[in-house]
Enzyme design. Structure first.
Site, PDB file in Angstrom:
ATOM      1  N   ASP A  24       0.843  -1.194   0.000  1.00  0.00           N
ATOM      2  CA  ASP A  24       0.000   0.000   0.000  1.00  0.00           C
ATOM      3  C   ASP A  24       0.872   1.236   0.000  1.00  0.00           C
ATOM      4  O   ASP A  24       1.808   1.326   0.814  1.00  0.00           O
ATOM      5  CB  ASP A  24      -0.853   0.061   1.280  1.00  0.00           C
ATOM      6  N   LYS A  81      -8.325   0.660  -5.042  1.00  0.00           N
ATOM      7  CA  LYS A  81      -9.501   0.088  -4.392  1.00  0.00           C
ATOM      8  C   LYS A  81     -10.786   0.795  -4.799  1.00  0.00           C
ATOM      9  O   LYS A  81     -10.795   2.020  -4.978  1.00  0.00           O
ATOM     10  CB  LYS A  81      -9.359   0.216  -2.868  1.00  0.00           C
ATOM     11  N   GLY A 153      -5.233  -2.778   8.729  1.00  0.00           N
ATOM     12  CA  GLY A 153      -4.877  -1.635   9.572  1.00  0.00           C
ATOM     13  C   GLY A 153      -4.769  -1.979  11.045  1.00  0.00           C
ATOM     14  O   GLY A 153      -4.654  -1.090  11.881  1.00  0.00           O
ATOM     15  N   ARG A 165      -6.290 -20.278   7.215  1.00  0.00           N
ATOM     16  CA  ARG A 165      -6.507 -21.660   7.680  1.00  0.00           C
ATOM     17  C   ARG A 165      -7.895 -22.143   7.277  1.00  0.00           C
ATOM     18  O   ARG A 165      -8.073 -23.282   6.859  1.00  0.00           O
ATOM     19  CB  ARG A 165      -6.348 -21.751   9.202  1.00  0.00           C
ATOM     20  N   GLY A 214      -2.964  -7.353   8.185  1.00  0.00           N
ATOM     21  CA  GLY A 214      -2.288  -7.515   9.475  1.00  0.00           C
ATOM     22  C   GLY A 214      -0.826  -7.893   9.413  1.00  0.00           C
ATOM     23  O   GLY A 214      -0.171  -8.023  10.440  1.00  0.00           O
ATOM     24  N   GLY A 235      -0.288  -3.645   3.991  1.00  0.00           N
ATOM     25  CA  GLY A 235      -0.960  -2.359   3.974  1.00  0.00           C
ATOM     26  C   GLY A 235      -0.218  -1.390   4.852  1.00  0.00           C
ATOM     27  O   GLY A 235       0.759  -0.753   4.455  1.00  0.00           O
ATOM     28  N   SER A 236      -0.642  -1.340   6.107  1.00  0.00           N
ATOM     29  CA  SER A 236      -0.091  -0.352   7.025  1.00  0.00           C
ATOM     30  C   SER A 236       1.279  -0.757   7.553  1.00  0.00           C
ATOM     31  O   SER A 236       2.018   0.089   8.052  1.00  0.00           O
ATOM     32  CB  SER A 236      -1.070  -0.178   8.185  1.00  0.00           C
TER      33      SER A 236
END
Lengths: 296, 204
Positions: A24, A81, A153, A165, A214, A235-236
């Site tokens: 990102d 997005k 995030g 999983r 995550g 992402g973050s």
């Protein structure tokens, strides 16, 4: 004879991204840092998910000026997005020549019932999923790539692990059950029988599966690859760390050599005293703040 | 009966599994290659589709660039598909700063056929593969802008080179590994067989 926008070329681009990291980015400078670190693609955004979460309000497709400036800054593919169900935002992104569209729960959904009919587009789509049924519904709508939703995030890998999983376990189950159970399985999964039969036969999704939501350390990336992800969205985790260049390169190295703990250790060591993003305990998030539950 | 050739697929990033599968189907033993040690004992190497900027960085970071160049210069066949052809090229048009291996005397233009919306399936005439067109899949594909005299042009699309061979090095802008058509993999395996026979006769 030349055919564009076929399932083969849409799914094909995702196949070329396998084993790689998609990052990102919110500025052209970020995009260049990502490309220099070895990212295979970037996701152009106005705000990274952690900041969208903090800002509240309605999160929409990013400004075209920003997206275009990022497309101009790098040679790797650029994704962007759209809100769930917002096919007009998707039409706009297709018209400016974006390489991949993420119909994303990170933005505020535009339609609380239906997703975009992705078959209607030349530009390929990636969609999030928490389990196999959700993944196959998105593929039935035309998604050419699937990613786990995780909890964007949050800096917390637990939801992505749960989703990877869940997808992997159900694929292995389908691969093992007798043929006569598949109709009932398709009913329970809420997915088209034809796709369920295909997954049962092949023992894998018909499209590429990445992990998202995550990932914030090299070890997180290695974990998700070992759990069956074919690549990683961050992402973050990079631009919320205090040293994005180091984190970007370390996560790329750990994704490439995910099965070699020595190289993952080198990647961890390369961070020195740089600190990963702070992160959230997702158990303490109220249901209304969970992004993964948007869209089904 | 000679043993099956062992073909490595560079596995730093890209569509590795697809090549491993297609090589197996075409009669080779194939294995993923991620480190310089794993280059030992290969009869040929495929550099798959992927992102060329990413893979060149990883080749350098993990110290594989020189060993590959040395092996190919001493006769090991190499085939690059799309990203792999860019990596094998002498240079990249308008991107003089992008490093490459310099194994094929060509200048490539990246994403020359356009961005993803222009990615296409094309019936491509490749005389070396016979009269039936090859189902070529182009994804954000490069074309060959310049080719040296030692380079044989094997196929063109809209007037631009998309398949070339120079001695033991093969390059395609498109992705035979995404189709069920084994002819380009078989063509490469014939190059490998030729090199093995050469090596055996030199040894004898």
């Amino acid at each position: 004879m030349e055919k564009t926008g076929t399932d083969t070329v849409k799914r094909g681009l995702a196949q070329m991204l396998k084993g790689g990291v998609i990052m990102d980015v919110v500025t052209p400078q970020h995009a260049v840092i990502a490309q220099e670190a070895g990212a295979v693609a970037v996701m152009a955004l106005e705000r990274i998910p952690a900041d969208i979460r903090a800002a509240g309000g309605v999160a929409r497709m990013s400004s075209l000026e920003l997206i275009q400036s990022i497309m101009d800054a790098v040679t790797i593919p650029v994704m962007a997005k759209v809100r769930i169900g917002h096919f007009a935002e998707a039409q706009v992104l297709q018209s400016i020549g974006i390489d991949y569209i993420d119909e994303s729960e990170v933005l505020t959904p535009a339609d609380d019932k239906y997703h975009v009919d992705k078959h209607a587009f030349t530009t390929p789509f990636v969609c999030g999923a928490r389990d196999l049924g959700e993944a196959l519904r998105r593929i039935a709508e035309g998604a050419a790539m699937i990613r786990s939703k995780g909890e964007a995030g949050s800096g917390n890998i637990v939801e992505a692990v749960r989703h990877m999983r869940a997808i992997g376990d159900t694929i292995r189950e389908l691969h093992a059950v007798p043929q006569e159970e598949l109709v009932a399985r398709a009913r329970d999964l809420g997915a088209p029988l034809e796709l369920v039969q295909q997954v049962a036969r092949d023992g894998r999704l018909p499209v590429v599966l990445f992990c998202a939501g995550g990932v914030s350390t090299p070890a997180d990336a290695s974990l998700m690859m070992q759990l069956g992800a074919e690549g990683i969205f961050v992402g973050s985790g990079i631009f919320k760390s205090n040293d994005p260049k180091k984190f970007a390169k370390a996560i790329v190295d750990a994704t490439t050599h995910y099965e070699d703990p020595k190289i993952v250790a080198d990647a961890c060591r390369s961070l020195g005293d740089s600190v990963a993003m702070h992160g959230l305990d997702v158990r303490k998030l109220p249901e209304s703040e969970m992004l993964a539950t948007r869209g089904n | 009966m000679p043993s099956k050739p062992v073909i490595g697929v560079l596995a730093l990033q890209g569509d590795v599994e697809e090549h491993l599968f297609a090589l197996g189907r075409a009669g080779a033993q194939s294995r993923a290659v991620k480190s310089r040690d794993q280059l030992e004992g290969l009869d040929g190497l495929v550099v798959p589709g992927g992102e060329s900027t990413t893979v060149m960085k990883l080749l350098r970071r993990f110290d594989m660039e020189q060993p590959i160049v040395e092996r190919v210069r001493s006769g090991m066949p190499l085939w690059g598909t799309c990203m792999g052809m860019i990596v094998a090229a002498r240079d990249v048009a308008d991107m003089k700063e992008q490093p490459t291996l310099g194994l094929l005397d060509i200048t490539v233009r990246r994403n020359a056929f356009g961005r993803q919306n222009e990615s296409a399936e094309v019936d491509l005439l490749v005389p070396a593969l016979g009269p039936r067109p090859f189902p070529a899949i182009f994804i954000r594909a490069p074309w060959i802008e310049r080719a040296g005299q030692a380079v044989e042009l094997l196929a063109s699309r809209n007037g631009h080179g998309v398949m070339v061979r120079q001695g033991n090095v093969l390059g395609t802008s498109f992705h035979p590994e995404l189709t069920g058509d084994p002819r380009v993999h078989a063509y490469f395996l014939a190059m490998v067989e030729h090199a093995r026979i050469g090596k055996r006769s030199t040894a004898a």
